[in-house]
Motif scaffolding. Structure first.
Motif, PDB file in Angstrom:
ATOM      1  N   GLN A 276       0.825  -1.213   0.000  1.00 41.01           N
ATOM      2  CA  GLN A 276       0.000   0.000   0.000  1.00 41.01           C
ATOM      3  C   GLN A 276       0.855   1.258   0.000  1.00 41.01           C
ATOM      4  O   GLN A 276       0.522   2.263  -0.644  1.00 41.01           O
ATOM      5  CB  GLN A 276      -0.931  -0.022   1.212  1.00 41.01           C
ATOM      6  N   GLU A 277       1.969   1.253   0.755  1.00 39.93           N
ATOM      7  CA  GLU A 277       2.864   2.419   0.764  1.00 39.93           C
ATOM      8  C   GLU A 277       3.425   2.688  -0.620  1.00 39.93           C
ATOM      9  O   GLU A 277       3.531   3.835  -1.064  1.00 39.93           O
ATOM     10  CB  GLU A 277       3.999   2.185   1.760  1.00 39.93           C
TER      11      GLU A 277
ATOM     12  N   GLU B  91       1.976   1.974  -3.384  1.00 38.57           N
ATOM     13  CA  GLU B  91       0.887   2.530  -4.193  1.00 38.57           C
ATOM     14  C   GLU B  91       0.660   4.010  -3.883  1.00 38.57           C
ATOM     15  O   GLU B  91       0.463   4.837  -4.783  1.00 38.57           O
ATOM     16  CB  GLU B  91      -0.399   1.735  -3.931  1.00 38.57           C
TER      17      GLU B  91
END
Length: 507
Positions: free
Chosen positions: A109-110, A112
């Motif tokens: 997620q980071e 992204e």
């Protein structure tokens, strides 16, 4: 453990048998008739030994069974503990696996989010380039033009607002100041009578004067040596006058004299003892006076050496006004005024309470009392705000903080209250005239005015006779002459004014 018990029993039995056998052999050698008795004893011993052996065997069996039972219980407990530990280890392994999976998801997620940020930055840069191309201006140029337009539009409004606020402040400042001062003075209603140091002692009888003098003046000489005070016994009937420039010495001498007259034993040895005791009593009184003053004002954290000097102000006066009472009264006034104007109340109170602390030291320390007081406060580790307020409570140092200005105002309020100082209207007018006469006695002076209750002399000189450099020298000469010829409290500001006017007429 059972085997040890059995061995112990067998040893006992062997000892018993040996004892019995020995006894039997001994008895047999002595008499043949004791054989029957010995046989009986042997039989009884065998019976007892058999019983003991059986009991020992039973006890050994019982202990062995208990030990086996305990061992079985312990093994079961250990197995349960091992099972619980195994279950916990399995649960921890599962949790670690879950945490690893979550960490991997967060890292993804980071990545992204970082990609999205970069994409947004690229979009903003492209939009800014398009806007600059359309407007024909760079971002910095556009911001500068916007600021110029805004400043041009609101400049007149801001100028008018500032002017209005200044005018309102000037119109209401004096009224507001008067309201604050009057409110503080009304709330602080203290006695205006001045306390004086007692320097005269009434004798109990006429014979006491001779006893104080002593044979060939020995007693009075011992008193003068011990106290450092001149004692006058012949000037006033029934009275003894104590003369000294140091008020603490006068107090020690007064207390010593009262103790000697009350005791009745007056001789050089007793005098030294009483004077030493009086000095200790005065030291205690000084310390107590300083602590009581700080407690009354409501301030804490003042160093002990400053409290000691503050207590000594109880025995010092300025034009008949007790300096300690003057400082306490000022501190109360300063606290009220500081609250009204938003100044620091604690700093204001402490600085006001200690503003005249320089008057407590002896003449051996040279300088004006407010400079000495500031230096003492600085050496005691007090804050620079307090030091500045103490040093600036007279006009020779500019007050740069609200607290210093409050101290200066309260000093004038307390000293100028009716009855606060023993100075009559005639003496006041005479002092004002003396100030003006000293000023006009110099050459090149047109007019001189004593203002601010004698705390300032304003001198107007002739510009043709006095130039700028001479004006500076003239101010110093006038101040020097005032110091050498007059007695006054505080400081006097000498203000020399030289003004040149060029006038011409167009015809």
């Amino acid at each position: 453990m059972g085997i040890e018990i059995i061995a112990a029993i067998i040893g006992v039995l062997a000892g018993v048998g040996a004892g019995i056998g020995g006894k039997y052999t001994y008895d047999k050698s002595r008499t043949t008739g004791g054989k029957t008795k010995a046989d009986q004893l042997v039989a009884e011993a065998k019976t007892r030994a058999s019983d003991i052996v059986l009991s020992a065997k039973d006890e050994a069996v019982r202990l062995t069974n208990d030990a086996k039972k305990d061992e079985i219980d312990r093994r079961k407990t250990w197995e349960k503990t091992e099972n619980r530990l195994a279950e916990r280890e399995t649960a921890l392994d599962k949790k670690l696996d879950e945490l690893d999976k979550r960490a991997e998801g967060l890292r993804a997620q980071e990545d992204e989010v970082e990609d999205l940020k970069n994409e947004i930055k690229q979009i903003r840069v492209k939009q800014q380039e398009k806007l600059e191309k359309i407007a024909g201006l760079k971002k910095a140029d556009a911001a500068e033009k916007l600021m110029q337009m805004t400043e041009r539009d609101i400049k007149d409004d801001l100028t008018g607002l500032v002017a209005k606020l200044q005018n309102d402040a000037m119109e209401t400042a004096e009224e507001r100041a008067q309201t604050i001062l009057v409110t503080a003075m009304e709330r602080m209603s203290s006695e205006v009578t001045a306390e004086r140091t007692v320097t005269a002692i009434r004798l109990t009888d006429d014979e006491m004067k001779g006893r104080i003098i002593g044979k060939e003046g020995r007693n009075i000489q011992a008193l003068q040596r011990a106290t450092g005070v001149d004692i006058l016994v012949d000037d006033t009937p029934g009275m003894i006058i104590l003369s000294s420039f140091d008020p603490l010495r006068r107090q020690v001498a007064r207390l010593s004299m009262e103790m000697l007259m009350k005791d009745g034993r007056i001789h050089p040895g007793r005098i030294e003892e009483v004077v030493a005791k009086a000095e200790k009593e005065i030291d205690k009184e000084v310390t107590r006076a300083g602590e009581d003053a700080a407690r009354e004002v409501g301030v804490v954290g003042i160093p002990k050496d400053m409290l000691q000097l503050l207590g000594e102000l109880k025995f010092r006066t300025s034009y008949g006004q007790n300096v300690l009472l003057h400082s306490v009264e000022m501190a109360h006034l300063a606290g009220l005024i500081a609250e009204e104007i938003g100044a620091n109340v604690r700093i204001t109170k402490i600085a006001t309470l200690l503003h005249d602390i320089g008057k407590a030291v002896t003449h051996k320390i040279e300088g004006k009392h407010h400079h000495i007081g500031a230096e003492l406060a600085r050496k005691s580790g007090m804050s620079e705000e307090i030091v500045h307020a103490i040093e600036a409570h007279h006009d020779d140092i500019e007050a740069t903080t609200p607290e210093a200005l409050v101290v200066r105002v309260c000093d004038a309020l307390s000293a100028a209250r009716p009855g606060a100082r023993n100075i009559s209207a005639e003496n006041f007018a005479e002092r004002m005239r003396d100030l003006e006469n000293i000023a006009v006695s110099f050459k090149g002076i047109d007019k001189a005015y004593a203002i601010s209750a004698g705390r300032e002399v304003r001198v107007i000189v002739s510009p043709q006779a006095i130039d700028d450099l001479s004006a500076i020298k003239l101010a110093r000469d006038i101040a020097t002459k005032i110091e050498s010829t007059m007695q006054y409290p505080g400081t006097i500001k000498v203000n020399v004014i030289r003004e040149t006017r060029a006038i011409e007429y167009a015809k």
